[in-house]
Each structure stands twice: as C-alpha cells, then as structure tokens.
Design a protein around this motif. Structure first.
Motif, PDB file in Angstrom:
ATOM      1  N   PHE A 238       0.810  -1.211   0.000  1.00 29.78           N
ATOM      2  CA  PHE A 238       0.000   0.000   0.000  1.00 29.78           C
ATOM      3  C   PHE A 238       0.847   1.266   0.000  1.00 29.78           C
ATOM      4  CE2 PHE A 238      -2.966  -2.982   2.336  1.00 29.78           C
ATOM      5  CZ  PHE A 238      -3.805  -3.155   1.255  1.00 29.78           C
ATOM      6  N   GLY A 239       1.984   1.245   0.710  1.00 27.39           N
ATOM      7  CA  GLY A 239       2.740   2.477   0.932  1.00 27.39           C
ATOM      8  C   GLY A 239       3.830   2.764  -0.069  1.00 27.39           C
ATOM      9  N   GLY A 240       4.120   1.834  -0.983  1.00 26.55           N
ATOM     10  CA  GLY A 240       5.180   2.081  -1.951  1.00 26.55           C
ATOM     11  C   GLY A 240       4.804   3.148  -2.961  1.00 26.55           C
ATOM     12  N   ALA A 241       5.726   4.081  -3.221  1.00 31.10           N
ATOM     13  CA  ALA A 241       5.469   5.157  -4.182  1.00 31.10           C
ATOM     14  C   ALA A 241       6.499   5.164  -5.306  1.00 31.10           C
ATOM     15  CB  ALA A 241       5.484   6.506  -3.464  1.00 31.10           C
ATOM     16  N   LEU A 292       7.044  -2.500  14.585  1.00 34.92           N
ATOM     17  CA  LEU A 292       5.724  -1.973  14.244  1.00 34.92           C
ATOM     18  C   LEU A 292       5.716  -0.445  14.223  1.00 34.92           C
ATOM     19  CD1 LEU A 292       3.656  -4.491  16.355  1.00 34.92           C
ATOM     20  CD2 LEU A 292       3.696  -4.358  13.862  1.00 34.92           C
ATOM     21  N   ILE A 293       6.435   0.182  15.139  1.00 27.47           N
ATOM     22  CA  ILE A 293       6.526   1.644  15.138  1.00 27.47           C
ATOM     23  C   ILE A 293       7.234   2.126  13.871  1.00 27.47           C
ATOM     24  CG2 ILE A 293       7.613   3.620  16.283  1.00 27.47           C
ATOM     25  CD1 ILE A 293       7.100   2.221  18.949  1.00 27.47           C
ATOM     26  N   ALA A 294       8.281   1.427  13.475  1.00 25.91           N
ATOM     27  CA  ALA A 294       9.014   1.812  12.272  1.00 25.91           C
ATOM     28  C   ALA A 294       8.114   1.759  11.036  1.00 25.91           C
ATOM     29  CB  ALA A 294      10.225   0.904  12.080  1.00 25.91           C
ATOM     30  N   VAL A 295       7.257   0.742  10.950  1.00 27.87           N
ATOM     31  CA  VAL A 295       6.344   0.630   9.825  1.00 27.87           C
ATOM     32  C   VAL A 295       5.340   1.787   9.830  1.00 27.87           C
ATOM     33  CG1 VAL A 295       4.496  -0.771   8.808  1.00 27.87           C
ATOM     34  CG2 VAL A 295       6.607  -1.855   9.591  1.00 27.87           C
ATOM     35  N   ALA A 296       4.849   2.167  11.010  1.00 34.73           N
ATOM     36  CA  ALA A 296       3.917   3.286  11.110  1.00 34.73           C
ATOM     37  C   ALA A 296       4.586   4.596  10.682  1.00 34.73           C
ATOM     38  CB  ALA A 296       3.380   3.396  12.536  1.00 34.73           C
ATOM     39  N   VAL A 297       5.834   4.808  11.107  1.00 41.06           N
ATOM     40  CA  VAL A 297       6.567   6.011  10.702  1.00 41.06           C
ATOM     41  C   VAL A 297       6.752   6.031   9.190  1.00 41.06           C
ATOM     42  CG1 VAL A 297       8.810   7.178  10.842  1.00 41.06           C
ATOM     43  CG2 VAL A 297       7.732   6.278  12.919  1.00 41.06           C
ATOM     44  N   TYR A 298       7.025   4.867   8.621  1.00 33.37           N
ATOM     45  CA  TYR A 298       7.145   4.772   7.161  1.00 33.37           C
ATOM     46  C   TYR A 298       5.855   5.250   6.488  1.00 33.37           C
ATOM     47  CZ  TYR A 298       7.400   2.546   2.557  1.00 33.37           C
ATOM     48  OH  TYR A 298       7.373   2.309   1.211  1.00 33.37           O
ATOM     49  N   GLY A 299       4.708   4.780   6.976  1.00 31.01           N
ATOM     50  CA  GLY A 299       3.437   5.169   6.384  1.00 31.01           C
ATOM     51  C   GLY A 299       3.174   6.659   6.494  1.00 31.01           C
ATOM     52  N   VAL A 300       3.457   7.246   7.653  1.00 31.18           N
ATOM     53  CA  VAL A 300       3.242   8.685   7.851  1.00 31.18           C
ATOM     54  C   VAL A 300       4.122   9.495   6.901  1.00 31.18           C
ATOM     55  CG1 VAL A 300       3.521  10.591   9.484  1.00 31.18           C
ATOM     56  CG2 VAL A 300       2.471   8.450  10.241  1.00 31.18           C
ATOM     57  N   SER A 301       5.364   9.085   6.734  1.00 29.25           N
ATOM     58  CA  SER A 301       6.269   9.820   5.836  1.00 29.25           C
ATOM     59  C   SER A 301       5.799   9.743   4.385  1.00 29.25           C
ATOM     60  CB  SER A 301       7.696   9.284   5.968  1.00 29.25           C
ATOM     61  OG  SER A 301       7.790   7.940   5.536  1.00 29.25           O
ATOM     62  N   ILE A 302       5.204   8.618   3.990  1.00 27.36           N
ATOM     63  CA  ILE A 302       4.687   8.493   2.625  1.00 27.36           C
ATOM     64  C   ILE A 302       3.472   9.411   2.423  1.00 27.36           C
ATOM     65  CG2 ILE A 302       3.549   6.916   1.012  1.00 27.36           C
ATOM     66  CD1 ILE A 302       6.584   6.565   1.199  1.00 27.36           C
ATOM     67  N   VAL A 303       2.611   9.509   3.431  1.00 22.19           N
ATOM     68  CA  VAL A 303       1.480  10.435   3.347  1.00 22.19           C
ATOM     69  C   VAL A 303       1.987  11.864   3.134  1.00 22.19           C
ATOM     70  CG1 VAL A 303      -0.434  11.484   4.624  1.00 22.19           C
ATOM     71  CG2 VAL A 303      -0.089   9.010   4.705  1.00 22.19           C
ATOM     72  N   ALA A 304       2.964  12.269   3.945  1.00 20.06           N
ATOM     73  CA  ALA A 304       3.499  13.631   3.843  1.00 20.06           C
ATOM     74  C   ALA A 304       4.175  13.853   2.492  1.00 20.06           C
ATOM     75  CB  ALA A 304       4.484  13.879   4.986  1.00 20.06           C
ATOM     76  N   PHE A 305       4.894  12.839   1.992  1.00 18.24           N
ATOM     77  CA  PHE A 305       5.512  12.971   0.670  1.00 18.24           C
ATOM     78  C   PHE A 305       4.452  13.177  -0.406  1.00 18.24           C
ATOM     79  CE2 PHE A 305       6.428  10.739  -3.326  1.00 18.24           C
ATOM     80  CZ  PHE A 305       7.464  11.522  -3.797  1.00 18.24           C
ATOM     81  N   GLY A 306       3.367  12.431  -0.304  1.00 12.58           N
ATOM     82  CA  GLY A 306       2.310  12.563  -1.299  1.00 12.58           C
ATOM     83  C   GLY A 306       1.739  13.964  -1.373  1.00 12.58           C
ATOM     84  N   VAL A 380      -0.851   8.025  -3.582  1.00 16.72           N
ATOM     85  CA  VAL A 380       0.233   7.949  -2.605  1.00 16.72           C
ATOM     86  C   VAL A 380      -0.275   8.202  -1.189  1.00 16.72           C
ATOM     87  CG1 VAL A 380       2.404   9.004  -1.863  1.00 16.72           C
ATOM     88  CG2 VAL A 380       2.004   8.542  -4.284  1.00 16.72           C
ATOM     89  N   VAL A 381      -1.132   9.210  -1.018  1.00 14.68           N
ATOM     90  CA  VAL A 381      -1.647   9.542   0.316  1.00 14.68           C
ATOM     91  C   VAL A 381      -2.492   8.397   0.871  1.00 14.68           C
ATOM     92  CG1 VAL A 381      -3.201  11.076   1.582  1.00 14.68           C
ATOM     93  CG2 VAL A 381      -1.551  12.021  -0.037  1.00 14.68           C
TER      94      VAL A 381
END
Length: 408
Positions: A238-241, A292-306, A380-381
């Motif tokens: 889901f999070g790959g851009a 699990l925290i690292a995966v959540a941070v990854y998702g948040v950063s992808i939202v912001a990048f989008g 992406v978001v």
C-alpha cells in the motif's frame, strides 16, 4: 535485564574475506539493478507518458516470480549459493546488453520493455533466495544482526549510487546506462562465483511438491515469522510510491531524469544513516514493538511525501521513509535467519522473496491502478494511510511478533 549492546567496530567484520567479497559483489549487482530499473522506467514513461504502463512494468516483474520463487528456494538449498547468484547476474547482464542493442538500433518498443521485465522477474527470485541464504553461512550467529545491518548499508550505498549514476549517464544516452549496468553485472557475477563457505552437497532426493512447499509450511506454522513477513507485504504494497516517482518528477515537482535519480536515491540516504548506526549498535530489546513503530513512521512519511509540492521537502520525507524501512528490514531479516535451520533457509528465503516481490512489484502495479482512478497524489496519500493501519492491525493479530523482546 536488558542485554548489553555489542558496540565493536564494523571494520572487524570487513576483515572476514568471504563476507568482504560478498559485500563488494553486492555493491556492484545492486548498483547495476538500480541503474537498469531506472532506465527501463524512464524509458517506458518517455515512450508512452502513461502511469498505467509504469505499473505494468512492476506487474511484469512480479508475475513470473509466482512460478519460479518456490523452485528457486529448493535450488538454494541444493546448490552452491554463490554460484547460483553468479548465474543470475550473468543472465541479467545479457538482458541489459540486449536492451542496449535494441535501443541503439531504434528497435526497442513498449512490448520489448515489458517482455524483458518478465525475464528479469523470473530470474530475480533465484538471485534473492541465494543471497539471503548465503549470508548466514559467512558469519557466526552472534554477529548476524550486525552483518545484516552492514549488508543493508552496502545495499543502500548501491541504491544511492545506482540511480544517481544512472541519471548522470542518461545525459549521455540510455544506451550508456544499459551497457554500464551490463558491465557491473558481469564483474559482480565473477566475484559471487568465488565466495567461499563450507558447502557439502545434500543427499540426492526427488524434487516433490512436498519438498518445494516445505518453506511455506514452516512459515505458516510459525506465527512470529508469518507476522513479520506478511507485515512487509501489506505495508509496502500500500505504501510504496516508487513506481510513481517518474510522474512526480515531471508533473508535480517539475524535475527531469536527474531529479528522478535523486528521488530514487533519497530513501537510500535515510536507510544508509540508520544502517550505519545499527551496524554499530544492534537493536537488542523490544524488537517487535520497534518494528511496528518503524512501519507506522514509514506510512506517515509516505502520506506527507504525497502532499509535498517542494523538491527538497520531498527528498527529506523519502529519506525518513527509507530509514524507517531499514529498521523493519534488519529486524525482519535477522529474525527470519535466526529462526530458520540452515537446511530450510533457501526455501524460507524464497517465500520471503515472494512476499518482497509482491510488496514491491505488485505494489507498483497497485500504484499505477489507483493513480489512474484517484490521481497520483491521491494514490500515494491513500497508500500511506493504509500502511499505518496495517501496523496497528498487526500489533493485534500477531502477538508473538508484537511482544518479541530480543532478536535471539
């Protein structure tokens, strides 16, 4: 009591000849792969200007792996793993050479790029299964986590160098990119062929469905491994851009192929910083929670990048995503290797490769499809939000993973 951290220098690991040869060969092969995939993606988008076709490139790399991955794992448990990887790199050198010839003669087409993507997708599971199963044979178990981090550092250096070098060579011609990647594949193949480790051919036994599926059964019966591997599948699916970066480079951030190279390299910069740190100071406690925290941070950063419209901010956010993903990769890969007996490592690595392929290549196809319907930013978001939800869900569904304390 919290275990003492191992803070000895990574230089000690590099003095081990088989590991050093493995790492140098890994630099060359990953650099070549990054250059090749950058060239294919930009070449495709330059010809068709279609996000759908970019997604198809990812799909064409994923589908053949469904047929070859489990067989690749069986081969990795039966053959010399270094020579197996060398053969895979040699075949990729041939593919890159064919691309250079067809491009120079102006005979390359959309269908040709998709066809060679299919070939690369069929080869890669054999390479990845061999590589993953080879590293634990080169170092003692107590050094595996730090060796894994060092291998990740090498990988990220290559991921930085590959797209950046590819972007520079693109200014000369795409043929130059293809030829350079072919040369690096050849050099790395020779080095992998001479990686030495204690190898005793296993007793001959018939290749059966039962032996091929043994790795899948082993993971399915181990909730910790199943949770760790499936977490990567759905989070990056889901999070790959990555597949949409050419669109961002041209339409959103208004940079050319050189800018695309920097965007492709940015996650590796963050991953490199985190990898260097973890090669010195391993994660030794609450590894499941930190994963699990690292995966959540990854998702948040992808939202912001989008949502970002600024090139420098986008580079920073991609770097953060790469750092968070590196924590996930090192923890997951170390757990997989330590929880798996050597006689099964190839087949378990093959299943892991299948999940990685699904999260990357199938994720690229998903990005192309959702971008067609929602637009590139919406795709992406939405994907980043889904990744955060996956992290929360896995903390409830896989308690052995969420509550895991130490790697060993």
């Amino acid at each position: 009591m919290t275990p003492a951290r191992d803070t000895s220098s990574p230089v000690v690991l590099l003095r081990h000849a088989p590991l050093s040869r493995f790492l140098v060969a890994r630099i060359g092969s990953i650099t070549a792969q990054q250059m090749l995939m950058l060239a294919i993606s930009w070449h495709m988008y330059d010809m068709t200007s279609s996000a759908w076709d970019l997604g198809l490139v990812g799909l064409c790399q994923f589908v053949p792996g469904l047929a070859t991955t489990l067989i690749a794992g069986h081969c990795a448990d039966r053959l010399h793993r270094g020579r197996m990887v060398a053969a895979c790199l040699a075949l990729q050198a041939v593919a890159a050479t064919l691309l250079s010839i067809s491009t120079a003669t102006h005979s390359v087409t959309r269908d040709a790029l998709l066809a060679l993507s299919l070939v690369l997708g069929a080869i890669r599971p054999f390479q990845m299964a061999g590589q993953q199963a080879l590293l634990p044979m080169l170092v003692p178990p107590k050094l595996l986590a730090r060796s894994m981090a060092l291998s990740t550092v090498v990988q990220q250096i290559s991921i930085i160098a590959g797209p950046a070098l590819g972007g520079i060579l693109f200014a000369v011609s795409v043929v130059t990119v293809y030829l350079t990647s072919a040369a690096l594949f050849c050099i790395s193949a020779v080095m992998y062929a001479f990686v030495r480790y204690d190898f005793t051919p296993p007793p001959r036994e018939p290749v059966t469905a039962d032996s091929i599926l043994a790795g899948l059964r082993f993971i399915w019966s181990n909730p910790l491994l199943l949770g760790a591997i499936s977490l990567d599948l759905f989070a990056v699916l889901f999070g790959g851009a990555t597949a949409l970066l050419p669109v961002y480079a041209r339409q959103v951030l208004h940079v050319g192929p050189q800018g695309l190279g920097l965007l492709r390299s940015a996650p590796a910069v963050g991953a490199l910083c985190v990898g260097v740190f973890l090669s010195r100071r391993s994660i030794v406690s609450r590894v499941g929670k930190k994963l699990l925290i690292a995966v959540a941070v990854y998702g948040v950063s992808i939202v912001a990048f989008g949502l970002s419209q600024w090139f420098s901010v986008s580079l920073l956010l991609l770097a953060i995503s790469g750092g968070a993903d590196t924590i996930s990769v090192i923890v997951r890969q170390t757990l997989i290797q330590l929880e798996t007996p050597d006689r099964m490592r190839g087949r378990v690595a093959a299943v892991n490769t299948l999940f990685i392929g699904a999260s990357n290549q199938l994720g690229e196809f998903e990005s192309g499809v959702t971008a067609t319907g929602l637009g590139v930013i919406g795709s992406v978001v939405l994907g980043g939000f889904a990744t955060v939800l996956v992290s929360v869900a896995w903390s409830r569904l896989f308690k052995p993973l969420a509550t895991r304390d130490a790697l060993h």
